[in-house]
Write a protein that holds these residues in place. Structure first.
Motif, PDB file in Angstrom:
ATOM      1  N   ALA A  94       0.998  -1.226  -0.208  1.00 27.01           N
ATOM      2  CA  ALA A  94       0.080  -0.142  -0.040  1.00 27.01           C
ATOM      3  C   ALA A  94       0.830   1.400  -0.160  1.00 27.01           C
ATOM      4  O   ALA A  94       0.710   2.459  -0.806  1.00 27.01           O
ATOM      5  CB  ALA A  94      -1.015   0.082   1.326  1.00 27.01           C
ATOM      6  N   VAL A  95       2.000   1.461   0.890  1.00 26.19           N
ATOM      7  CA  VAL A  95       2.822   2.401   0.548  1.00 26.19           C
ATOM      8  C   VAL A  95       3.626   2.446  -0.628  1.00 26.19           C
ATOM      9  O   VAL A  95       3.647   3.676  -1.135  1.00 26.19           O
ATOM     10  CB  VAL A  95       3.753   2.169   1.932  1.00 26.19           C
ATOM     11  N   LEU A  96       4.347   1.307  -0.929  1.00 27.49           N
ATOM     12  CA  LEU A  96       4.975   1.404  -2.076  1.00 27.49           C
ATOM     13  C   LEU A  96       4.104   1.666  -3.233  1.00 27.49           C
ATOM     14  O   LEU A  96       4.928   2.400  -4.241  1.00 27.49           O
ATOM     15  CB  LEU A  96       5.733   0.157  -2.406  1.00 27.49           C
ATOM     16  N   SER A  97       2.935   1.425  -3.315  1.00 27.13           N
ATOM     17  CA  SER A  97       2.126   1.837  -4.443  1.00 27.13           C
ATOM     18  C   SER A  97       1.510   3.149  -4.251  1.00 27.13           C
ATOM     19  O   SER A  97       1.187   3.913  -5.422  1.00 27.13           O
ATOM     20  CB  SER A  97       1.113   0.903  -4.816  1.00 27.13           C
ATOM     21  N   GLY A  98       1.219   3.382  -3.217  1.00 28.49           N
ATOM     22  CA  GLY A  98       0.166   4.774  -2.993  1.00 28.49           C
ATOM     23  C   GLY A  98       0.957   5.980  -2.755  1.00 28.49           C
ATOM     24  O   GLY A  98       0.645   7.093  -3.403  1.00 28.49           O
ATOM     25  N   VAL A  99       2.225   5.854  -2.171  1.00 31.23           N
ATOM     26  CA  VAL A  99       2.794   7.441  -2.188  1.00 31.23           C
ATOM     27  C   VAL A  99       3.227   7.820  -3.489  1.00 31.23           C
ATOM     28  O   VAL A  99       3.333   8.967  -3.836  1.00 31.23           O
ATOM     29  CB  VAL A  99       3.877   7.091  -1.049  1.00 31.23           C
ATOM     30  N   PRO A 100       3.646   6.720  -4.210  1.00 37.74           N
ATOM     31  CA  PRO A 100       4.096   7.541  -5.451  1.00 37.74           C
ATOM     32  C   PRO A 100       3.344   7.993  -6.431  1.00 37.74           C
ATOM     33  O   PRO A 100       3.373   8.431  -7.308  1.00 37.74           O
ATOM     34  CB  PRO A 100       5.211   6.369  -6.170  1.00 37.74           C
ATOM     35  N   GLN A 101       1.814   7.318  -6.340  1.00 39.18           N
ATOM     36  CA  GLN A 101       0.825   7.638  -6.891  1.00 39.18           C
ATOM     37  C   GLN A 101       0.537   9.289  -7.028  1.00 39.18           C
ATOM     38  O   GLN A 101       0.474   9.885  -7.754  1.00 39.18           O
ATOM     39  CB  GLN A 101      -0.514   6.978  -6.608  1.00 39.18           C
ATOM     40  N   HIS A 102       0.878   9.856  -5.920  1.00 41.02           N
ATOM     41  CA  HIS A 102       0.422  11.143  -5.527  1.00 41.02           C
ATOM     42  C   HIS A 102       1.654  12.123  -5.685  1.00 41.02           C
ATOM     43  O   HIS A 102       1.524  13.252  -6.074  1.00 41.02           O
ATOM     44  CB  HIS A 102      -0.283  11.341  -4.087  1.00 41.02           C
ATOM     45  N   LEU A 103       3.012  11.457  -5.363  1.00 38.50           N
ATOM     46  CA  LEU A 103       4.016  12.282  -5.833  1.00 38.50           C
ATOM     47  C   LEU A 103       4.187  12.368  -7.238  1.00 38.50           C
ATOM     48  O   LEU A 103       4.718  13.538  -7.595  1.00 38.50           O
ATOM     49  CB  LEU A 103       5.234  11.437  -5.423  1.00 38.50           C
ATOM     50  N   VAL A 104       3.738  11.538  -8.098  1.00 41.01           N
ATOM     51  CA  VAL A 104       3.806  11.645  -9.519  1.00 41.01           C
ATOM     52  C   VAL A 104       2.650  12.392 -10.059  1.00 41.01           C
ATOM     53  O   VAL A 104       2.796  13.189 -11.054  1.00 41.01           O
ATOM     54  CB  VAL A 104       3.892  10.247 -10.320  1.00 41.01           C
ATOM     55  N   ALA A 105       1.446  12.082  -9.586  1.00 35.79           N
ATOM     56  CA  ALA A 105       0.134  12.657 -10.076  1.00 35.79           C
ATOM     57  C   ALA A 105       0.039  14.195  -9.943  1.00 35.79           C
ATOM     58  O   ALA A 105      -0.365  14.878 -10.812  1.00 35.79           O
ATOM     59  CB  ALA A 105      -1.074  12.027  -9.536  1.00 35.79           C
ATOM     60  N   LEU A 106       0.688  14.742  -8.829  1.00 37.76           N
ATOM     61  CA  LEU A 106       0.385  16.015  -8.447  1.00 37.76           C
ATOM     62  C   LEU A 106       1.330  16.985  -9.318  1.00 37.76           C
ATOM     63  O   LEU A 106       0.577  17.946 -10.150  1.00 37.76           O
ATOM     64  CB  LEU A 106       0.862  16.573  -6.879  1.00 37.76           C
ATOM     65  N   PRO A 107       2.613  16.897  -9.405  1.00 39.46           N
ATOM     66  CA  PRO A 107       3.332  17.676 -10.655  1.00 39.46           C
ATOM     67  C   PRO A 107       2.813  17.308 -12.040  1.00 39.46           C
ATOM     68  O   PRO A 107       2.738  18.282 -12.858  1.00 39.46           O
ATOM     69  CB  PRO A 107       4.861  17.142 -10.447  1.00 39.46           C
ATOM     70  N   MET A 108       2.572  16.187 -12.347  1.00 32.87           N
ATOM     71  CA  MET A 108       1.919  15.713 -13.686  1.00 32.87           C
ATOM     72  C   MET A 108       0.802  16.613 -13.994  1.00 32.87           C
ATOM     73  O   MET A 108       0.532  17.138 -15.163  1.00 32.87           O
ATOM     74  CB  MET A 108       1.777  14.285 -13.723  1.00 32.87           C
ATOM     75  N   ALA A 109      -0.320  16.713 -13.314  1.00 32.63           N
ATOM     76  CA  ALA A 109      -1.370  17.425 -13.333  1.00 32.63           C
ATOM     77  C   ALA A 109      -1.031  19.023 -13.465  1.00 32.63           C
ATOM     78  O   ALA A 109      -1.735  19.448 -14.504  1.00 32.63           O
ATOM     79  CB  ALA A 109      -2.402  17.096 -12.075  1.00 32.63           C
ATOM     80  N   TYR A 110      -0.256  19.403 -12.688  1.00 31.45           N
ATOM     81  CA  TYR A 110       0.237  20.834 -12.846  1.00 31.45           C
ATOM     82  C   TYR A 110       0.818  21.079 -14.190  1.00 31.45           C
ATOM     83  O   TYR A 110       0.449  22.044 -14.915  1.00 31.45           O
ATOM     84  CB  TYR A 110       1.287  21.199 -11.621  1.00 31.45           C
TER      85      TYR A 110
END
Length: 328
Positions: A94-110
């Motif tokens: 859950a940590v290995l897949s969940g944390v990178p989801q948001h670390l990548v999604a935030l700047p990518m969305a921006y």
């Protein structure tokens, strides 16, 4: 005999009562199919599972074989080392897949928002496609790619290890190739976590893109006039205003990742590979219920999982809920 006299006022009163009755209960009549289906398939299973968790039951033998055992199923579950091992596997993935989801999604969305509407729509659709693709299909494709003997990942790594330009970086892999991505306990968690990240990062990109679209462009213009660069506009303007969206996305990630089932089940071929590290608590729950046919213990473990998810979600609400909902 004289015919009975009509009473207009009484008839009008009766009609008004019928009309009020129809106005009050007609909407429930239209809703009744949904309410019945929801009650049968939504509410009843919850209460039945509570009842079942206090019984020992093999479904093959029928309802008459139920035997009341009290809290024995809960005690067995809480003292089962396999349950805690699978719980730990679930937390790690859950940590290995969940944390990178948001670390990548935030700047990518921006970045997508900064590209403009046309490019944003195309790229957002592309990133969102894995989310709407069948989980089993995605897992099967990655299972083939992870294959130890014929998978494309090991083939590419072998080429890089032998290449004249890349051997200095990947040459050390010659001694360990081919890697058992879904066979070795040391790698299975990372392999499953990558598949989960790849499938769900697009969903978070869509959430954050929608959130960024609600921010007034005048705020970015004002920050630019004050001398803020792109990174400062992102950290000082976008992130604070995205707190409700971040709170929503992370909450869904916690709940979803604690229920991981499809990806580890398919990638480990129903738990045949990597028995120690590749099995989540949902996989263990399935094994108890449908392989060992111990529905009582499975129901008890499902409620234990429910409490664990509630604790993690509650802690997240406690520490970040006020800021995430915009209440400073």
């Amino acid at each position: 005999m004289y015919p009975p006299r009509r009473c207009p006022k009484l008839e009008e009163t009766n009609r008004s009562k019928r009309q009020r009755f129809l106005n009050k209960f007609t909407p429930y009549g239209f809703l009744s199919p949904y309410l019945i289906i929801y009650g049968v398939f939504g509410i009843f299973p919850v209460f039945f599972m509570v009842y079942l968790s206090f019984h020992m039951w093999n479904p093959v033998e029928g309802l008459g074989s139920m035997e009341f055992v009290g809290f024995e199923n809960y005690v067995l579950g809480l003292t089962d080392p396999t349950l805690w091992q699978t719980m730990w596997n679930t937390l790690v993935m859950a940590v290995l897949s969940g944390v990178p989801q948001h670390l990548v999604a935030l700047p990518m969305a921006y970045l997508l928002v900064m590209l403009g509407s046309r490019a944003r729509h195309w790229f957002t659709t592309a990133y969102f496609l894995p989310y709407i693709t069948s989980t089993v299909a995605v897992s099967m494709i990655f299972y083939v790619m992870y294959s130890k003997d014929s998978g494309i990942i090991n083939a590419v790594l072998a080429q890089l290890a032998d290449g004249s330009l890349t051997s200095w970086l990947f040459g050390g892999l010659k001694d360990v190739l081919p890697l058992g991505w879904v066979q070795e306990n040391s790698l299975i968690r990372y392999s499953v976590s990558f598949v989960v990240w790849w499938k769900y990062v697009g969903f978070n990109i869509v959430i954050y893109t929608a959130g960024l679209a609600t921010i007034n462009p005048d705020l970015y213009e004002a920050a630019t006039i004050d001398g803020a660069n792109s990174w400062q506009r992102f950290t000082r303007v976008s992130l604070p205003l995205l707190k409700p969206f971040i709170f929503f996305g992370v909450t869904l990630t916690i709940i979803g990742n604690m229920n991981l089932f499809d990806e580890p089940y398919v990638l480990t071929v129903g738990g045949q590979f990597a028995q120690t590290a590749g099995k989540t608590i949902s996989n263990y729950l399935y094994q108890i219920a449908w392989e060992w046919l111990d529905m009582g213990s499975a129901a008890a473990i499902s409620w234990i999982l429910f409490v664990v998810i509630g604790i993690f979600t509650g802690l997240y609400f406690w520490f970040f809920g006020r800021q995430g909902l915009g209440d400073e």
